[in-house]
Design a protein around this motif. Structure first.
Motif, PDB file in Angstrom:
ATOM      1  N   ASN A   1       0.826  -1.204   0.000  1.00  6.44           N
ATOM      2  CA  ASN A   1       0.000   0.000   0.000  1.00  6.44           C
ATOM      3  C   ASN A   1       0.864   1.261   0.000  1.00  6.44           C
ATOM      4  OD1 ASN A   1      -2.148  -1.745   0.086  1.00  6.44           O
ATOM      5  ND2 ASN A   1      -2.828  -1.181   2.132  1.00  6.44           N
ATOM      6  N   ARG A   2       1.976   1.203   0.714  1.00  4.56           N
ATOM      7  CA  ARG A   2       2.890   2.345   0.720  1.00  4.56           C
ATOM      8  C   ARG A   2       3.536   2.535  -0.658  1.00  4.56           C
ATOM      9  NH1 ARG A   2       7.730   1.323   2.404  1.00  4.56           N
ATOM     10  NH2 ARG A   2       7.020  -0.068   4.034  1.00  4.56           N
ATOM     11  N   LEU A   3       3.915   1.425  -1.299  1.00  4.93           N
ATOM     12  CA  LEU A   3       4.511   1.520  -2.633  1.00  4.93           C
ATOM     13  C   LEU A   3       3.517   2.067  -3.651  1.00  4.93           C
ATOM     14  CD1 LEU A   3       6.579  -1.796  -2.847  1.00  4.93           C
ATOM     15  CD2 LEU A   3       7.473   0.540  -2.703  1.00  4.93           C
ATOM     16  N   VAL A   4       2.247   1.674  -3.523  1.00 10.39           N
ATOM     17  CA  VAL A   4       1.227   2.195  -4.441  1.00 10.39           C
ATOM     18  C   VAL A   4       1.167   3.716  -4.349  1.00 10.39           C
ATOM     19  CG1 VAL A   4      -1.259   2.324  -4.857  1.00 10.39           C
ATOM     20  CG2 VAL A   4      -0.165   0.101  -4.529  1.00 10.39           C
ATOM     21  N   ALA A   5       1.130   4.239  -3.135  1.00  8.68           N
ATOM     22  CA  ALA A   5       1.069   5.689  -2.957  1.00  8.68           C
ATOM     23  C   ALA A   5       2.324   6.376  -3.497  1.00  8.68           C
ATOM     24  CB  ALA A   5       0.875   6.021  -1.483  1.00  8.68           C
ATOM     25  N   GLU A   6       3.472   5.728  -3.347  1.00  4.62           N
ATOM     26  CA  GLU A   6       4.729   6.332  -3.788  1.00  4.62           C
ATOM     27  C   GLU A   6       4.938   6.247  -5.298  1.00  4.62           C
ATOM     28  OE1 GLU A   6       7.771   4.298  -1.651  1.00  4.62           O
ATOM     29  OE2 GLU A   6       7.246   5.179   0.298  1.00  4.62           O
ATOM     30  N   LEU A   7       4.456   5.168  -5.922  1.00  6.73           N
ATOM     31  CA  LEU A   7       4.844   4.878  -7.301  1.00  6.73           C
ATOM     32  C   LEU A   7       3.718   4.988  -8.318  1.00  6.73           C
ATOM     33  CD1 LEU A   7       7.118   1.753  -6.645  1.00  6.73           C
ATOM     34  CD2 LEU A   7       7.850   4.102  -7.110  1.00  6.73           C
ATOM     35  N   ASP A   8       2.512   5.328  -7.903  1.00  3.95           N
ATOM     36  CA  ASP A   8       1.393   5.355  -8.847  1.00  3.95           C
ATOM     37  C   ASP A   8       1.666   6.274 -10.041  1.00  3.95           C
ATOM     38  OD1 ASP A   8      -1.238   5.078  -9.955  1.00  3.95           O
ATOM     39  OD2 ASP A   8      -1.809   6.949  -8.965  1.00  3.95           O
ATOM     40  N   ASP A   9       2.354   7.365  -9.836  1.00  7.60           N
ATOM     41  CA  ASP A   9       2.603   8.321 -10.913  1.00  7.60           C
ATOM     42  C   ASP A   9       3.927   8.066 -11.638  1.00  7.60           C
ATOM     43  OD1 ASP A   9       0.242   9.826 -10.493  1.00  7.60           O
ATOM     44  OD2 ASP A   9       1.171  10.826  -8.785  1.00  7.60           O
ATOM     45  N   THR A  10       4.557   6.936 -11.382  1.00  7.39           N
ATOM     46  CA  THR A  10       5.874   6.645 -11.940  1.00  7.39           C
ATOM     47  C   THR A  10       5.775   5.636 -13.071  1.00  7.39           C
ATOM     48  OG1 THR A  10       6.893   7.034  -9.782  1.00  7.39           O
ATOM     49  CG2 THR A  10       8.206   5.826 -11.400  1.00  7.39           C
ATOM     50  N   SER A  11       6.349   5.973 -14.212  1.00  8.98           N
ATOM     51  CA  SER A  11       6.407   5.021 -15.320  1.00  8.98           C
ATOM     52  C   SER A  11       7.498   3.995 -15.055  1.00  8.98           C
ATOM     53  CB  SER A  11       6.705   5.743 -16.631  1.00  8.98           C
ATOM     54  OG  SER A  11       8.048   6.211 -16.646  1.00  8.98           O
ATOM     55  N   PHE A  12       7.453   2.905 -15.799  1.00 14.02           N
ATOM     56  CA  PHE A  12       8.483   1.876 -15.678  1.00 14.02           C
ATOM     57  C   PHE A  12       9.859   2.465 -16.008  1.00 14.02           C
ATOM     58  CE2 PHE A  12       9.929  -2.500 -17.492  1.00 14.02           C
ATOM     59  CZ  PHE A  12      10.728  -2.698 -16.379  1.00 14.02           C
ATOM     60  N   HIS A  13       9.927   3.252 -17.087  1.00 11.39           N
ATOM     61  CA  HIS A  13      11.215   3.842 -17.438  1.00 11.39           C
ATOM     62  C   HIS A  13      11.677   4.832 -16.377  1.00 11.39           C
ATOM     63  CE1 HIS A  13      14.100   6.527 -19.474  1.00 11.39           C
ATOM     64  NE2 HIS A  13      14.488   5.392 -20.041  1.00 11.39           N
ATOM     65  N   GLY A  14      10.736   5.622 -15.842  1.00  9.86           N
ATOM     66  CA  GLY A  14      11.103   6.550 -14.784  1.00  9.86           C
ATOM     67  C   GLY A  14      11.638   5.846 -13.553  1.00  9.86           C
ATOM     68  N   PHE A  15      11.066   4.701 -13.231  1.00  8.55           N
ATOM     69  CA  PHE A  15      11.532   3.894 -12.100  1.00  8.55           C
ATOM     70  C   PHE A  15      12.979   3.463 -12.326  1.00  8.55           C
ATOM     71  CE2 PHE A  15      11.797  -0.406 -10.115  1.00  8.55           C
ATOM     72  CZ  PHE A  15      11.557  -0.053  -8.798  1.00  8.55           C
ATOM     73  N   LEU A  16      13.286   3.024 -13.552  1.00  8.07           N
ATOM     74  CA  LEU A  16      14.660   2.613 -13.855  1.00  8.07           C
ATOM     75  C   LEU A  16      15.602   3.806 -13.860  1.00  8.07           C
ATOM     76  CD1 LEU A  16      14.104   0.101 -16.803  1.00  8.07           C
ATOM     77  CD2 LEU A  16      14.475  -0.452 -14.399  1.00  8.07           C
ATOM     78  N   ALA A  17      15.170   4.896 -14.473  1.00  9.51           N
ATOM     79  CA  ALA A  17      16.056   6.039 -14.660  1.00  9.51           C
ATOM     80  C   ALA A  17      16.449   6.700 -13.346  1.00  9.51           C
ATOM     81  CB  ALA A  17      15.388   7.060 -15.584  1.00  9.51           C
TER      82      ALA A  17
END
Length: 554
Positions: free
Chosen positions: A190-206
């Motif tokens: 649930n914490r990761l959902v709140a943190e990463l919902d607006d993050t693309s896969f490429h943005g996560f890697l970059a």
């Protein structure tokens, strides 16, 4: 080959972190999924769509004692489509679904139920794959395991592993999923959902320190690990990717012997031994006279129920409806559907984002790729990952002396759109030219005895896309769709129609998500008609408050 249903692992399942209800336990319980009031037995329920979600829902509604009426414009199976090669009825091309993870325990329940066998699928670097050729930037590397590839590829694999552990708490989530420890799982996810919902896969890697190098991100996007390249997923939300990694969806996959379409077809013809109300031997096929109703063209609220109009102009009324059709079809082709949903739910339906996907198959005289090059002693051709137009080539055979299947190309999104206007023969020419550059001197065309067969799912009128893939910021939409089966607090005019299918699930493109959302809809229909799950085997709605997906602020 194994006769067990997917070679199940007791350690990990596709028990999703968003809603970790144990569907496999619910299905396996001897008490069954629930019971209806006696006066509801035999009541008709419309099921829109005859893919694996629709057939699963219809089969379980039949078991409960209802009369499911399936509407399907094409063949039973949907995107579980196995097409035989002309003149070779025992050889087929898997146009949609073709590989399934051992963690798909609900799907495995039905594979086992109808007596189908499975065998390992030859993914890149899989144990059952004789060899994998990686072709990037004009350079080729033949490998049987990761250690055979140059250090760059091992660095990329290590960067991915470290990124998952550091940025997605992989170790903690993996342990919680294996132990089905809901408290820890939900707290972290649930914490990761709140943190990463607006993050693309490429943005996560970059933003990962382990992927600071563009070259590492590029190689990972073109080759990836498990089922191959990942760059077509780069624009999508990283949450979708993390769900698949956490549940082992891309590892140790298997195929269904004889074609995956056999599963929905066999469920369609299977007579459950424990069906309520119906006499022994009753099947979906028997209730329908062998064929489903044609496409649904209209839906309307009529009193406490619904009127369903089909392509033949026939109108039937039902107390409940299960809709498994792709959302693009629902919002563009079914008159009156908009009035049956709230504005918020309709927005979520409209915003469903689809991946494009294309495949190209041929049948060859024998698995000639097992021939050895006299100069190198290596196979003349291998499972191939490339940055050229085919992107991935899979080799499928049943032995050295039988015809064999080549999936010459499997592409997604931009790569799929490049060939969408081309005929099957034109696609074959383009693909063979690219493969000739990789394997000079190997005459693939001389071995072809049937085909080519191809598909572009974005051009299929009854699908309009391959499968759902959420974009960054789409979590709230996905939650609305997944939780649509919980209707106790909805106004009366919004009750009785239930969504199902992998569009609704958290794992788009996977049959497990289609099956589990169908089971959610079955629970919803059961309760809508006054029935319920038995106390010793509560269903997904009974435990919803405990497992509910986190609600982000609107």
């Amino acid at each position: 080959m194994t006769n067990s249903p997917l070679g199940l692992s007791p350690e990990l399942t596709m028990l999703g972190p968003d809603f970790p209800f144990s569907y496999d336990h619910w299905l396996a319980h001897p008490a069954g999924l629930g019971v209806l009031p006696a006066d509801r037995c035999g009541a008709p329920v419309a099921v829109v769509g005859g893919g694996i979600a629709g057939i699963t829902a219809a089969y379980e509604l039949l078991r409960l004692g209802l009369r499911p009426v399936v509407y399907e414009p094409g063949a039973i199976g949907g995107r579980m489509r196995s097409v035989a090669f002309p003149g070779h009825p025992d050889q087929h091309a898997e146009m949609g679904a073709m590989r399934f993870p051992p963690t798909a325990r609900a799907l495995a329940h039905y594979i086992d139920l109808v007596g189908l066998a499975t065998r390992p699928f030859p993914n890149p670097l899989a144990e059952c794959t004789p060899a994998t050729l990686v072709d990037l930037g004009g350079q080729q590397h033949l490998a049987r395991e990761l250690a055979d590839l140059p250090s760059l590829y091992q660095e990329v694999a290590d960067a991915w592993d470290k990124t998952l552990r550091e940025s997605a708490e992989l170790a903690t989530l993996d342990d919680a999923l294996r132990r089905r420890e809901v408290g820890t799982l939900k707290a972290v996810w649930n914490r990761l959902v709140a943190e990463l919902d607006d993050t693309s896969f490429h943005g996560f890697l970059a933003t990962s320190p382990f992927f600071a190098s563009f070259r590492h991100r590029e190689v990972f996007g073109q080759v990836g690990f498990g089922t191959g390249g990942w760059d077509t997923d780069f624009p999508n939300t990283v949450l979708d990717v993390l769900r698949l990694v956490l549940t082992g969806a891309n590892e140790d996959q298997v195929s269904i012997v004889g074609g995956c379409q056999r599963l929905p077809e066999r469920l369609w013809a299977h007579a459950p031994a424990d069906a309520a109300h119906w006499p022994a031997g009753t099947s979906l096929a028997g209730l329908h006279g062998g064929a489903p109703r044609p496409a649904v063209t209209g839906l309307a609220r009529v009193g406490d129920g619904f009127a369903v109009t089909d392509a033949d102009g026939r109108v039937e009324q039902y107390p409940a409806v299960v809709v498994t059709a792709p959302h693009r079809v629902l919002v563009t082709r079914v008159e009156g559907a908009r009035a049956l949903f709230s504005a918020a739910d309709w927005t979520a339906l409209e915003r469903t984002h689809y991946m494009c996907a294309s495949k190209l198959y041929v049948l060859v005289d024998r698995p000639f790729w097992q021939d050895l090059d006299p100069a190198t002693g290596e196979p003349v051709l291998a499972m191939t990952l490339t940055d050229r137009s085919p992107r991935s080539t899979y080799l499928l055979d049943d032995g050295p002396d039988r015809p064999a299947v080549m999936c010459l190309s499997y592409t997604w999104n931009d790569d799929s759109l490049k060939v969408a206007p081309l005929s099957a023969e034109q696609r074959l020419d383009v693909t063979l030219r690219a493969l000739a550059d990789i394997y000079p001197g190997v005459d693939i065309r001389s071995h072809i005895i049937a085909g080519p067969l191809c598909v572009s799912w974005e051009d299929e009128p009854d699908f309009l896309g391959a499968f759902k893939a959420n974009l960054p910021g789409h979590y709230r939409y996905q939650r609305r769709l997944f939780t649509h089966f919980m209707q106790a607090d909805a106004p009366p005019e919004r009750r009785g129609l239930f969504l199902a299918g992998d569009d609704v699930s958290w794992t788009g493109g996977f049959a497990e998500g289609a099956v589990t959302t169908a089971l959610n809809a079955v629970w919803g229909v059961l309760h809508h008609l006054g029935g319920g799950a038995r106390p010793d085997n509560p269903g997904p709605g009974d435990l919803f408050d405990r497992f509910a997906p986190v609600a982000l602020p609107e």
